[in-house]
Write a protein that holds these residues in place. Structure first.
Motif, PDB file in Angstrom:
ATOM      1  N   GLU A   1       0.825  -1.206   0.000  1.00  0.00           N
ATOM      2  CA  GLU A   1       0.000   0.000   0.000  1.00  0.00           C
ATOM      3  C   GLU A   1       0.861   1.259   0.000  1.00  0.00           C
ATOM      4  N   THR A   2       1.937   1.220   0.771  1.00  0.00           N
ATOM      5  CA  THR A   2       2.844   2.373   0.767  1.00  0.00           C
ATOM      6  C   THR A   2       3.490   2.570  -0.594  1.00  0.00           C
ATOM      7  N   LYS A   3       3.890   1.435  -1.228  1.00  0.00           N
ATOM      8  CA  LYS A   3       4.481   1.544  -2.566  1.00  0.00           C
ATOM      9  C   LYS A   3       3.469   2.101  -3.562  1.00  0.00           C
ATOM     10  N   ASP A   4       2.253   1.570  -3.490  1.00  0.00           N
ATOM     11  CA  ASP A   4       1.218   2.074  -4.395  1.00  0.00           C
ATOM     12  C   ASP A   4       0.975   3.569  -4.179  1.00  0.00           C
ATOM     13  N   ASP A   5       0.986   3.967  -2.931  1.00  0.00           N
ATOM     14  CA  ASP A   5       0.804   5.387  -2.643  1.00  0.00           C
ATOM     15  C   ASP A   5       1.935   6.218  -3.226  1.00  0.00           C
ATOM     16  N   GLN A   6       3.176   5.683  -3.075  1.00  0.00           N
ATOM     17  CA  GLN A   6       4.321   6.406  -3.627  1.00  0.00           C
ATOM     18  C   GLN A   6       4.229   6.490  -5.147  1.00  0.00           C
ATOM     19  N   GLN A   7       3.846   5.359  -5.801  1.00  0.00           N
ATOM     20  CA  GLN A   7       3.709   5.377  -7.247  1.00  0.00           C
ATOM     21  C   GLN A   7       2.623   6.357  -7.684  1.00  0.00           C
ATOM     22  N   MET A   8       1.532   6.351  -6.952  1.00  0.00           N
ATOM     23  CA  MET A   8       0.466   7.292  -7.277  1.00  0.00           C
ATOM     24  C   MET A   8       0.955   8.732  -7.172  1.00  0.00           C
ATOM     25  N   GLU A   9       1.738   8.987  -6.143  1.00  0.00           N
ATOM     26  CA  GLU A   9       2.260  10.343  -5.975  1.00  0.00           C
ATOM     27  C   GLU A   9       3.212  10.714  -7.101  1.00  0.00           C
ATOM     28  N   THR A  10       4.104   9.763  -7.451  1.00  0.00           N
ATOM     29  CA  THR A  10       5.044  10.046  -8.543  1.00  0.00           C
ATOM     30  C   THR A  10       4.303  10.232  -9.859  1.00  0.00           C
ATOM     31  N   ASP A  11       3.291   9.388 -10.101  1.00  0.00           N
ATOM     32  CA  ASP A  11       2.511   9.523 -11.334  1.00  0.00           C
ATOM     33  C   ASP A  11       1.805  10.878 -11.383  1.00  0.00           C
ATOM     34  N   GLU A  12       1.257  11.279 -10.256  1.00  0.00           N
ATOM     35  CA  GLU A  12       0.590  12.568 -10.229  1.00  0.00           C
ATOM     36  C   GLU A  12       1.571  13.703 -10.488  1.00  0.00           C
ATOM     37  N   LEU A  13       2.781  13.572  -9.899  1.00  0.00           N
ATOM     38  CA  LEU A  13       3.792  14.600 -10.141  1.00  0.00           C
ATOM     39  C   LEU A  13       4.194  14.650 -11.618  1.00  0.00           C
ATOM     40  N   GLN A  14       4.385  13.451 -12.210  1.00  0.00           N
ATOM     41  CA  GLN A  14       4.749  13.416 -13.615  1.00  0.00           C
ATOM     42  C   GLN A  14       3.642  14.016 -14.485  1.00  0.00           C
ATOM     43  N   GLN A  15       2.401  13.682 -14.172  1.00  0.00           N
ATOM     44  CA  GLN A  15       1.301  14.252 -14.945  1.00  0.00           C
ATOM     45  C   GLN A  15       1.260  15.767 -14.812  1.00  0.00           C
ATOM     46  N   GLU A  16       1.485  16.235 -13.604  1.00  0.00           N
ATOM     47  CA  GLU A  16       1.499  17.686 -13.416  1.00  0.00           C
ATOM     48  C   GLU A  16       2.641  18.329 -14.200  1.00  0.00           C
ATOM     49  N   GLN A  17       3.812  17.672 -14.190  1.00  0.00           N
ATOM     50  CA  GLN A  17       4.940  18.210 -14.942  1.00  0.00           C
ATOM     51  C   GLN A  17       4.647  18.217 -16.440  1.00  0.00           C
ATOM     52  N   GLN A  18       4.052  17.117 -16.932  1.00  0.00           N
ATOM     53  CA  GLN A  18       3.709  17.068 -18.347  1.00  0.00           C
ATOM     54  C   GLN A  18       2.699  18.156 -18.716  1.00  0.00           C
ATOM     55  N   LYS A  19       1.708  18.334 -17.850  1.00  0.00           N
ATOM     56  CA  LYS A  19       0.741  19.390 -18.111  1.00  0.00           C
ATOM     57  C   LYS A  19       1.406  20.754 -18.161  1.00  0.00           C
ATOM     58  N   ALA A  20       2.338  20.968 -17.217  1.00  0.00           N
ATOM     59  CA  ALA A  20       3.030  22.254 -17.208  1.00  0.00           C
ATOM     60  C   ALA A  20       3.867  22.439 -18.472  1.00  0.00           C
ATOM     61  N   GLN A  21       4.533  21.357 -18.911  1.00  0.00           N
ATOM     62  CA  GLN A  21       5.324  21.443 -20.135  1.00  0.00           C
ATOM     63  C   GLN A  21       4.440  21.723 -21.346  1.00  0.00           C
ATOM     64  N   LEU A  22       3.284  21.044 -21.402  1.00  0.00           N
ATOM     65  CA  LEU A  22       2.373  21.284 -22.518  1.00  0.00           C
ATOM     66  C   LEU A  22       1.880  22.724 -22.536  1.00  0.00           C
ATOM     67  N   GLU A  23       1.572  23.248 -21.348  1.00  0.00           N
ATOM     68  CA  GLU A  23       1.133  24.640 -21.293  1.00  0.00           C
ATOM     69  C   GLU A  23       2.226  25.581 -21.759  1.00  0.00           C
ATOM     70  N   LYS A  24       3.466  25.294 -21.341  1.00  0.00           N
ATOM     71  CA  LYS A  24       4.576  26.133 -21.797  1.00  0.00           C
ATOM     72  C   LYS A  24       4.736  26.046 -23.311  1.00  0.00           C
ATOM     73  N   MET A  25       4.624  24.812 -23.833  1.00  0.00           N
ATOM     74  CA  MET A  25       4.750  24.652 -25.282  1.00  0.00           C
ATOM     75  C   MET A  25       3.657  25.423 -26.015  1.00  0.00           C
ATOM     76  N   LYS A  26       2.419  25.353 -25.475  1.00  0.00           N
ATOM     77  CA  LYS A  26       1.335  26.097 -26.107  1.00  0.00           C
ATOM     78  C   LYS A  26       1.606  27.596 -26.090  1.00  0.00           C
ATOM     79  N   GLU A  27       2.101  28.090 -24.944  1.00  0.00           N
ATOM     80  CA  GLU A  27       2.420  29.509 -24.864  1.00  0.00           C
ATOM     81  C   GLU A  27       3.508  29.896 -25.851  1.00  0.00           C
ATOM     82  N   GLN A  28       4.517  29.021 -26.007  1.00  0.00           N
ATOM     83  CA  GLN A  28       5.594  29.320 -26.940  1.00  0.00           C
ATOM     84  C   GLN A  28       5.107  29.272 -28.383  1.00  0.00           C
TER      85      GLN A  28
END
Length: 568
Positions: free
Chosen positions: A146-173
């Motif tokens: 359960e702790t591992k799953d929680d950690q993976q979920m957190e990392t996945d959420e962070l990666q998704q947030e980073q990807q979203k931020a990158q996409l927004e930057k790309m759109k702005e550029q």
């Protein structure tokens, strides 16, 4: 009468008792005594049976006792019956040991039924205990998972947030950047980017023998007769150019790498996965007269290794043509009577041999079928081989259409025309386009001027449907394959001598061309130095200058811009 009847009733009761003891076991609650009336009325049926010797002896003793003391029996009838009943019960007990009681079996069955639920309850309790123990053991593991799953979920959420931020930057550029469409070829005039010429003499004619772009487009390979092989780099200002000014100054096409002459170059080919960022992948193969196949480094021109093919008398034989596999793992070398297959990672004389009937002058490979090779020969035929089939089977099919030896084969580059094969031959004006799925006849026939045995190259544009070819008159022939069935040729005078080499850049709208051919000169004893479009006599006597034959020809390499351009 009374005594005799009493004795007979007793004897009948004993016999029936003994018979019943052999068949049925009686319970203690059953009535064992019967009245004389019941016996006399014949309530007990006559039965046939056999007695054992012990029972017979007992009956005889009882009869003698009854005869001797009849009175005693009458007076003591009640006592005798009780004694006989006790003796009968004793015999019954002796024999009942071997007989199973119905009530006992019923009791045992009930007892077993009572025991079964108790055993099941015990088993269930044990199972519950085991399950509890397993759960206790699995609890830490579950917590860890359960702790591992929680950690993976957190990392996945962070990666998704980073990807979203990158996409927004790309759109702005992208809002502030204008994405230019791919360049359109040959809509405006051609702009010369650079030129390189080789001086020649009557004794040493340094004419070019084609031009070959590297797969990453960083350099151009040019074999020169009697001058080895030259590698020239692309000018730096052209890497990110979208359009070129018409007043751009010419670049100096100097050789970054020069491999000295070692023999006539028959064929050369780049490593298909070459990348300048990976120096180990930057090399090309070349086959030259009386030499094995050599691998040359594209950075410093050193010899890396060799692949040697041998004939029947164990002598080194030069390959006529070369072709890399699409993944670069294999090297296909065409010889006079066979195809030798080398492993790229294993240089030396180890190879697989596939016998053929004719000399292999050129080869090409389809991207979808890595086990097949299409070969051209000097007889003017195109043969398609499946290297998994035995050599006795021969080619899968053979194509004709050319009047002389095949000099070049080329498959389409993109998915739409990957099944289309283009073929050219020496001393043959036809350039044929085939569909290998239906090869009964060529799809199109393009005309060009080819009057010599020299290889005249053609090439396909990687981004658009353009076919380009040179000819012996020095013209550049262009065909737009997107026009459909009626394809008209666009002819541009490009060189003063034979245009033997044509090559499109892999990613930029740049066209490279090379020129030159061998010339037969009268008066070979006269020493002449022939330069580009000029002739200088080496004799001291200037009066003989007009008498000497003048030869004017061009040995050059051109870089042409065929995309958008601007005028200043």
């Amino acid at each position: 009468m009374d005594e005799s009847s009493a004795g007979s009733t007793l004897s009948n009761m004993e016999q029936t008792a003994s018979l019943l003891n052999h068949n049925v076991s009686f319970n203690s609650s059953m009535e064992l005594t019967r009245t004389a009336g019941e016996v006399s009325t014949g309530s007990i049926p006559d039965l046939s049976f056999s007695l054992s010797e012990s029972e017979r002896r007992k009956l005889l003793l009882r009869q003698t006792r009854a005869a001797n003391s009849t009175m005693d029996l009458v007076s003591k009838a009640n006592g005798s019956t009780t004694l006989e009943q006790s003796s009968w019960m004793e015999d019954d007990d002796e024999e009942s040991e071997n007989v199973i009681s119905i009530e006992d079996t019923m009791d045992e069955h009930q007892h077993s039924k009572q025991k079964q639920p108790e055993e099941e309850v015990i088993k269930e309790e044990k199972q519950q205990q085991e399950q509890l123990q397993q759960q206790e053991q699995q609890q830490p593991q579950l917590q860890q998972s359960e702790t591992k799953d929680d950690q993976q979920m957190e990392t996945d959420e962070l990666q998704q947030e980073q990807q979203k931020a990158q996409l927004e930057k790309m759109k702005e550029q992208l809002q502030y950047v204008n994405i230019s469409p791919p360049p359109v070829y040959f809509e405006r005039q051609l702009i010369e980017l650079g030129r390189r010429c080789w001086p020649s003499s009557a004794q040493a004619q340094h004419y070019t023998k084609g031009c070959y772009w590297s797969p990453d487009g960083t350099c151009l390979l040019v074999p020169v007769h009697l001058d080895g092989m030259h590698v020239m780099e692309l000018p730096l200002d052209l890497y990110e150019a979208s359009n070129i000014s018409t007043e751009r100054s010419l670049s100096k096409m100097q050789s970054a790498v020069h491999v000295p002459e070692g023999g006539t170059v028959y064929d050369c080919v780049w490593y298909p996965l070459m990348n300048s960022q990976e120096p180990e992948s930057c090399f090309w193969l070349a086959t030259r007269q009386h030499e094995p196949i050599h691998m040359w480094d594209a950075f410093d021109g050193r010899l890396r290794c060799s692949y040697s093919g041998y004939d029947e008398v164990d002598e080194v034989v030069a390959a006529i043509s070369l072709q890399f596999a699409n993944d670069g793992q294999k090297i296909y070398a065409g010889y006079k009577r066979c195809i030798k297959i080398f492993d790229t990672s294993r240089p030396g004389r180890r190879y697989d041999e596939y016998p053929v009937k004719f000399a292999i002058s050129c080869m090409a490979q389809n991207a979808e079928y890595p086990h097949t090779v299409t070969c051209g020969n000097w007889r003017g035929y195109i043969q398609h081989f499946d290297l998994r089939c035995p050599p006795k089977q021969g080619p899968l099919f053979t194509l004709g259409g050319h009047s002389a030896g095949i000099t070049q084969l080329r498959y389409g580059t993109d998915d739409s025309n990957s099944w289309q094969l283009f073929s050219g031959a020496r001393k043959c004006p036809k350039l044929l386009q085939w569909d290998m799925r239906n090869y009964n006849q060529p799809m199109h026939e393009f005309q060009r001027q080819v009057n010599t045995n020299q290889r005249i190259q053609f090439d396909l544009c990687p981004q658009q449907s353009w076919l380009a070819s040179g000819d012996t008159d020095g013209n550049l022939n262009l065909w737009n394959l997107a026009d459909g069935e009626e394809i008209e040729a666009l002819q541009l005078p490009l060189h003063d001598d034979c245009c033997n080499g044509i090559g499109f850049h892999p990613s930029l709208p740049i066209l490279a061309s090379s020129s030159g051919q061998y010339h037969f000169i009268a008066g070979d004893k006269q020493q002449q130095e022939v330069h580009n479009n000029t002739t200088v006599a080496g004799s001291q006597d200037s009066t003989l200058l007009e008498a000497k034959s003048s030869v004017s020809y061009e040995n050059a390499v051109l870089l042409l811009w065929c995309g958008p351009s601007t005028e200043n």
